[in-house]
Design an enzyme around this catalytic site. Sequence first.
Site, PDB file in Angstrom:
ATOM      1  N   HIS A  49       0.808  -1.237   0.000  1.00 31.38           N
ATOM      2  CA  HIS A  49       0.000   0.000   0.000  1.00 31.38           C
ATOM      3  C   HIS A  49       0.835   1.278   0.000  1.00 31.38           C
ATOM      4  N   LEU A 105       3.669   2.768  -5.559  1.00 26.23           N
ATOM      5  CA  LEU A 105       2.962   3.554  -6.586  1.00 26.23           C
ATOM      6  C   LEU A 105       1.535   3.031  -6.779  1.00 26.23           C
ATOM      7  N   VAL A 106       1.409   1.739  -7.016  1.00 21.58           N
ATOM      8  CA  VAL A 106       0.099   1.151  -7.335  1.00 21.58           C
ATOM      9  C   VAL A 106      -0.747   0.986  -6.067  1.00 21.58           C
ATOM     10  N   GLY A 107      -0.148   0.424  -5.028  1.00 21.08           N
ATOM     11  CA  GLY A 107      -0.916   0.163  -3.803  1.00 21.08           C
ATOM     12  C   GLY A 107      -1.489   1.446  -3.225  1.00 21.08           C
ATOM     13  N   GLY A 134       0.393  -8.433 -12.704  1.00 17.22           N
ATOM     14  CA  GLY A 134       1.572  -8.816 -13.472  1.00 17.22           C
ATOM     15  C   GLY A 134       2.153  -7.574 -14.117  1.00 17.22           C
ATOM     16  N   SER A 135       2.637  -7.719 -15.336  1.00 21.09           N
ATOM     17  CA  SER A 135       3.251  -6.593 -16.034  1.00 21.09           C
ATOM     18  C   SER A 135       3.319  -6.920 -17.528  1.00 21.09           C
ATOM     19  N   SER A 136       3.338  -5.877 -18.355  1.00 21.59           N
ATOM     20  CA  SER A 136       3.392  -6.104 -19.808  1.00 21.59           C
ATOM     21  C   SER A 136       4.702  -6.767 -20.242  1.00 21.59           C
ATOM     22  N   CYS A 137       5.712  -6.821 -19.352  1.00 25.79           N
ATOM     23  CA  CYS A 137       6.987  -7.445 -19.751  1.00 25.79           C
ATOM     24  C   CYS A 137       6.893  -8.970 -19.780  1.00 25.79           C
ATOM     25  N   TYR A 196      12.333 -11.244 -13.821  1.00 22.37           N
ATOM     26  CA  TYR A 196      11.102 -10.624 -13.309  1.00 22.37           C
ATOM     27  C   TYR A 196       9.890 -11.150 -14.083  1.00 22.37           C
ATOM     28  N   LYS A 222       6.623 -13.233 -12.755  1.00 28.01           N
ATOM     29  CA  LYS A 222       5.236 -12.788 -12.973  1.00 28.01           C
ATOM     30  C   LYS A 222       4.415 -13.849 -13.714  1.00 28.01           C
ATOM     31  N   ASN A 276       3.354   0.138 -18.734  1.00 28.57           N
ATOM     32  CA  ASN A 276       4.234   0.984 -17.898  1.00 28.57           C
ATOM     33  C   ASN A 276       3.405   2.059 -17.190  1.00 28.57           C
ATOM     34  N   HIS A 333      11.712   3.786 -13.183  1.00 26.08           N
ATOM     35  CA  HIS A 333      11.339   3.622 -14.586  1.00 26.08           C
ATOM     36  C   HIS A 333      11.595   4.944 -15.328  1.00 26.08           C
ATOM     37  N   LYS A 337      15.425  14.126 -13.990  1.00 20.97           N
ATOM     38  CA  LYS A 337      16.643  14.615 -14.656  1.00 20.97           C
ATOM     39  C   LYS A 337      16.386  15.948 -15.355  1.00 20.97           C
TER      40      LYS A 337
HETATM   41  N1  LIG Z   1       5.521   0.580 -11.876  1.00 26.07           N
HETATM   42  C1  LIG Z   1       5.214   0.084 -13.074  1.00 26.07           C
HETATM   43  O1  LIG Z   1       5.501   0.698 -14.118  1.00 26.07           O
HETATM   44  C2  LIG Z   1       4.485  -1.214 -13.182  1.00 26.07           C
HETATM   45  C3  LIG Z   1       4.147  -1.974 -12.071  1.00 26.07           C
HETATM   46  N2  LIG Z   1       3.467  -3.165 -12.239  1.00 26.07           N
HETATM   47  C4  LIG Z   1       3.143  -4.022 -11.105  1.00 26.07           C
HETATM   48  O2  LIG Z   1       2.396  -3.336 -10.116  1.00 26.07           O
HETATM   49  C5  LIG Z   1       2.722  -3.843  -8.828  1.00 26.07           C
HETATM   50  C6  LIG Z   1       3.112  -2.679  -7.929  1.00 26.07           C
HETATM   51  O3  LIG Z   1       4.203  -1.989  -8.503  1.00 26.07           O
HETATM   52  P1  LIG Z   1       4.647  -0.540  -7.973  1.00 26.07           P
HETATM   53  O4  LIG Z   1       3.586   0.033  -7.131  1.00 26.07           O
HETATM   54  O5  LIG Z   1       5.154   0.191  -9.140  1.00 26.07           O
HETATM   55  O6  LIG Z   1       5.894  -0.908  -7.061  1.00 26.07           O
HETATM   56  P2  LIG Z   1       6.508  -0.079  -5.854  1.00 26.07           P
HETATM   57  O7  LIG Z   1       7.962  -0.410  -5.800  1.00 26.07           O
HETATM   58  O8  LIG Z   1       6.101   1.338  -5.949  1.00 26.07           O
HETATM   59  O9  LIG Z   1       5.782  -0.709  -4.576  1.00 26.07           O
HETATM   60  C7  LIG Z   1       6.010  -2.012  -4.212  1.00 26.07           C
HETATM   61  C8  LIG Z   1       5.436  -2.260  -2.843  1.00 26.07           C
HETATM   62  O10 LIG Z   1       5.721  -3.614  -2.510  1.00 26.07           O
HETATM   63  C9  LIG Z   1       6.063  -3.673  -1.161  1.00 26.07           C
HETATM   64  N3  LIG Z   1       6.964  -4.792  -0.933  1.00 26.07           N
HETATM   65  C10 LIG Z   1       8.067  -5.133  -1.651  1.00 26.07           C
HETATM   66  N4  LIG Z   1       8.650  -6.207  -1.098  1.00 26.07           N
HETATM   67  C11 LIG Z   1       7.898  -6.556  -0.019  1.00 26.07           C
HETATM   68  C12 LIG Z   1       7.999  -7.573   0.955  1.00 26.07           C
HETATM   69  N5  LIG Z   1       8.997  -8.455   0.935  1.00 26.07           N
HETATM   70  N6  LIG Z   1       7.070  -7.623   1.923  1.00 26.07           N
HETATM   71  C13 LIG Z   1       6.067  -6.704   1.961  1.00 26.07           C
HETATM   72  N7  LIG Z   1       5.901  -5.735   1.061  1.00 26.07           N
HETATM   73  C14 LIG Z   1       6.834  -5.656   0.093  1.00 26.07           C
HETATM   74  C15 LIG Z   1       6.748  -2.358  -0.836  1.00 26.07           C
HETATM   75  O11 LIG Z   1       6.528  -2.135   0.531  1.00 26.07           O
HETATM   76  P3  LIG Z   1       7.277  -1.015   1.429  1.00 26.07           P
HETATM   77  O12 LIG Z   1       6.845   0.295   0.854  1.00 26.07           O
HETATM   78  O13 LIG Z   1       6.757  -1.223   2.788  1.00 26.07           O
HETATM   79  O14 LIG Z   1       8.725  -1.274   1.240  1.00 26.07           O
HETATM   80  C16 LIG Z   1       6.014  -1.392  -1.748  1.00 26.07           C
HETATM   81  O15 LIG Z   1       4.947  -0.790  -1.057  1.00 26.07           O
HETATM   82  C17 LIG Z   1       3.836  -4.853  -9.022  1.00 26.07           C
HETATM   83  O16 LIG Z   1       3.310  -6.138  -9.030  1.00 26.07           O
HETATM   84  C18 LIG Z   1       4.386  -4.517 -10.383  1.00 26.07           C
HETATM   85  O17 LIG Z   1       4.907  -5.634 -11.009  1.00 26.07           O
HETATM   86  C19 LIG Z   1       3.106  -3.606 -13.473  1.00 26.07           C
HETATM   87  C20 LIG Z   1       3.400  -2.904 -14.599  1.00 26.07           C
HETATM   88  C21 LIG Z   1       4.137  -1.654 -14.546  1.00 26.07           C
HETATM   89  C1  LIG Z   2       7.362  -1.666 -16.359  1.00 23.64           C
HETATM   90  C2  LIG Z   2       8.528  -2.366 -16.964  1.00 23.64           C
HETATM   91  O1  LIG Z   2       9.722  -1.663 -16.709  1.00 23.64           O
HETATM   92  C3  LIG Z   2      10.924  -2.213 -17.212  1.00 23.64           C
HETATM   93  O2  LIG Z   2      10.973  -2.246 -18.592  1.00 23.64           O
HETATM   94  P1  LIG Z   2      11.183  -0.983 -19.470  1.00 23.64           P
HETATM   95  O3  LIG Z   2       9.884  -0.564 -20.029  1.00 23.64           O
HETATM   96  O4  LIG Z   2      12.247  -1.244 -20.457  1.00 23.64           O
HETATM   97  O5  LIG Z   2      11.659   0.055 -18.367  1.00 23.64           O
HETATM   98  P2  LIG Z   2      12.192   1.490 -18.180  1.00 23.64           P
HETATM   99  O6  LIG Z   2      11.062   2.374 -17.860  1.00 23.64           O
HETATM  100  O7  LIG Z   2      13.289   1.441 -17.165  1.00 23.64           O
HETATM  101  O8  LIG Z   2      12.856   1.923 -19.580  1.00 23.64           O
HETATM  102  C4  LIG Z   2      12.094   2.173 -20.723  1.00 23.64           C
HETATM  103  C5  LIG Z   2      12.991   2.722 -21.823  1.00 23.64           C
HETATM  104  O9  LIG Z   2      13.426   4.027 -21.433  1.00 23.64           O
HETATM  105  C6  LIG Z   2      14.832   4.142 -21.596  1.00 23.64           C
HETATM  106  N1  LIG Z   2      15.359   5.188 -20.719  1.00 23.64           N
HETATM  107  C7  LIG Z   2      15.864   6.369 -21.162  1.00 23.64           C
HETATM  108  N2  LIG Z   2      16.342   7.088 -20.146  1.00 23.64           N
HETATM  109  C8  LIG Z   2      16.075   6.364 -19.009  1.00 23.64           C
HETATM  110  C9  LIG Z   2      16.326   6.622 -17.648  1.00 23.64           C
HETATM  111  O10 LIG Z   2      16.900   7.649 -17.264  1.00 23.64           O
HETATM  112  N3  LIG Z   2      15.905   5.656 -16.768  1.00 23.64           N
HETATM  113  C10 LIG Z   2      15.275   4.517 -17.173  1.00 23.64           C
HETATM  114  N4  LIG Z   2      14.862   3.627 -16.240  1.00 23.64           N
HETATM  115  N5  LIG Z   2      15.046   4.246 -18.488  1.00 23.64           N
HETATM  116  C11 LIG Z   2      15.447   5.170 -19.384  1.00 23.64           C
HETATM  117  C12 LIG Z   2      15.325   2.740 -21.321  1.00 23.64           C
HETATM  118  O11 LIG Z   2      16.643   2.546 -21.818  1.00 23.64           O
HETATM  119  C13 LIG Z   2      14.270   1.914 -22.066  1.00 23.64           C
HETATM  120  O12 LIG Z   2      14.532   1.895 -23.431  1.00 23.64           O
HETATM  121  C14 LIG Z   2      11.177  -3.589 -16.850  1.00 23.64           C
HETATM  122  O13 LIG Z   2      12.034  -3.569 -15.807  1.00 23.64           O
HETATM  123  C15 LIG Z   2       9.968  -4.448 -16.719  1.00 23.64           C
HETATM  124  O14 LIG Z   2      10.191  -5.303 -15.693  1.00 23.64           O
HETATM  125  C16 LIG Z   2       8.652  -3.777 -16.539  1.00 23.64           C
HETATM  126  O15 LIG Z   2       7.688  -4.391 -16.150  1.00 23.64           O
END
Ligand SMILES: NC(=O)C1=CN([C@@H]2O[C@H](COP(=O)(O)OP(=O)(O)OC[C@H]3O[C@@H](n4cnc5c(N)ncnc54)[C@H](OP(=O)(O)O)[C@@H]3O)[C@@H](O)[C@H]2O)C=CC1
Ligand SMILES: C[C@H]1O[C@H](OP(=O)(O)OP(=O)(O)OC[C@H]2O[C@@H](n3cnc4c(=O)[nH]c(N)nc43)[C@H](O)[C@@H]2O)[C@@H](O)[C@@H](O)C1=O
Length: 316
Positions: free
Chosen positions: A12, A15-17, A107-110, A137, A141, A166, A180, A188
Site C-alpha cells: 500500500h 505507486l500502485v498500492g 503482473g506486467s506487460s513485460c 522478473y 510474474k 508501464n 522507470h 533529470k
Molecule cells: N511501476 C510500473 O511501471 C508497473 C508496475 N506493475 C506491477 O504493479 C505492482 C506494484 O508496482 P509498484 O507500485 O510500481 O511498485 P513499488 O515499488 O512502488 O511498490 C512495491 C510495494 O511492494 C512492497 N513490498 C516489496 N517487497 C515486499 C515484501 N517483501 N514484503 C512486503 N511488502 C513488500 C513495498 O513495501 P514497502 O513500501 O513497505 O517497502 C512497496 O509498497 C507490481 O506487481 C508490479 O509488477 C506492473 C506494470 C508496470
Molecule cells: C514496467 C517495466 O519496466 C521495465 O521495462 P522498461 O519498459 O524497459 O523500463 P524502463 O522504464 O526502465 O525503460 C524504458 C525505456 O526508457 C529508456 N530510458 C531512457 N532514459 C532512461 C532513464 O533515465 N531511466 C530509465 N529507467 N530508463 C530510461 C530505457 O533505456 C528503455 O529503453 C522492466 O524492468 C519491466 O520489468 C517492466 O515491467
Amino acid sequence: MPLDARIYVAGHRGLVGSAIVRALKHRGYRNILTRTRQELDLTDRRAVDAFFAAQRPEYIYVAAARVGGIWANNTYPVDFLQTNLEIELNVIRAAHDHQVKKLLFLGSSCIYPRVAPQPIKEEYLLTGLLEPTNQPYAIAKIAGIELVNAYRRQYGDRFISAMPTNLYGPGDNFDLETSHVLAALLRKTHEAKVSGSPAVEVWGTGEPRREFLHVDDLAEACLFLMDRYDDAIPINVGVGEDVSIRELAELIGRVVGYQGDLAFDATKPDGMPRKLLDVSRIHRLGWRARIPLEEGIRHTYQWFLANATARPGPSA
Ligand SMILES: NC(=O)C1=CN([C@@H]2O[C@H](COP(=O)(O)OP(=O)(O)OC[C@H]3O[C@@H](n4cnc5c(N)ncnc54)[C@H](OP(=O)(O)O)[C@@H]3O)[C@@H](O)[C@H]2O)C=CC1
Ligand SMILES: C[C@H]1O[C@H](OP(=O)(O)OP(=O)(O)OC[C@H]2O[C@@H](n3cnc4c(=O)[nH]c(N)nc43)[C@H](O)[C@@H]2O)[C@@H](O)[C@@H](O)C1=O
C-alpha cells in the site's frame, strides 16, 4: 465488494498500492487492511499465514513486489526472480487457505515475448522469447499468473490477474538507478533546468516505444476488475497508444519548461523495442483510461515538486 468488506492492499505504500487505497477510500470503503514491509515481510511464509489467520481479509489486491526499471532489473536478477516468487507463493497460497473471496494479482506487460506483434493481445503470452533485461522478473510474474490459474482450475478460487502497461504518477520512485523511465526523465529534466545544464541524458537510442498509464487510471481499473472480471485470461490494462522514448523526453521537456538538448547514451540498453497492449478486451467490458499523457505528466510533476524527497528507491 460491500463497503464494509475487509480488503487487504498488499504494497500500500508503493505507486500502485497507494493509488488503490486512494480509490477505495474515495468510494467509501472503510475496512482497508495495510501492512508495511517492516510490519509484515511477505517473503516470510509463517508471518503471512499468521496475518491471514488473524485478519481474515475477504478481498486482496496483490500490489507488493520487487519492482524497478531496466537498470534495476538487469542488475539484481536474483531479487527480481526470488523475492517476487516468494511473495506470490505466500500471498496466493494464504488467500486460498483462508478462503479469500477474491484476489487480484498484478503482473506486467513485460511478460509478453520481446518481439510480439503489436498491439499485444493477451493470447500472445508464452508464444516467444522474453526480453533478456527483465527475463527473471517476467518469469516470476508468469509463475504468478500460472499459480492464480492453477488455484482457479484445481479449487475454483475466484483469483484473477491483470497486466498493466508501464505506469507513472504520484508516489512513483524517482531514484535514478532503480526508477522507470518517466520518473527518471522528469527528475533529470527538472534538475537540468534548475542547474542550467545544457542537456539531459537519455538512456539508449530513444527509439523504443512505450505506453504510459497514469496510476489513478490503473487503480480504477483494478476496482472495476475486482467487481466485474472473473476469468483465467490475464487481462491487459493500458491506454492503447504509445510514444517513443525521444517523444516522451521532448514532452517532459515542455512540461518542465526546459530548453536544453537530449543526449542519448547508446551504451545503455533499449530493452523491448515496443510494448503496446491491445486493450480491446477491457474496453469491451466497459472500462477505459481517462487521463491523457500530458495532463498526467503535469500532475506528476506537481507531485514531484511537492514530495520529491518523500520516497527512497527500493533497497537492493
Ligand atoms: N511501476 C510500473 O511501471 C508497473 C508496475 N506493475 C506491477 O504493479 C505492482 C506494484 O508496482 P509498484 O507500485 O510500481 O511498485 P513499488 O515499488 O512502488 O511498490 C512495491 C510495494 O511492494 C512492497 N513490498 C516489496 N517487497 C515486499 C515484501 N517483501 N514484503 C512486503 N511488502 C513488500 C513495498 O513495501 P514497502 O513500501 O513497505 O517497502 C512497496 O509498497 C507490481 O506487481 C508490479 O509488477 C506492473 C506494470 C508496470
Ligand atoms: C514496467 C517495466 O519496466 C521495465 O521495462 P522498461 O519498459 O524497459 O523500463 P524502463 O522504464 O526502465 O525503460 C524504458 C525505456 O526508457 C529508456 N530510458 C531512457 N532514459 C532512461 C532513464 O533515465 N531511466 C530509465 N529507467 N530508463 C530510461 C530505457 O533505456 C528503455 O529503453 C522492466 O524492468 C519491466 O520489468 C517492466 O515491467
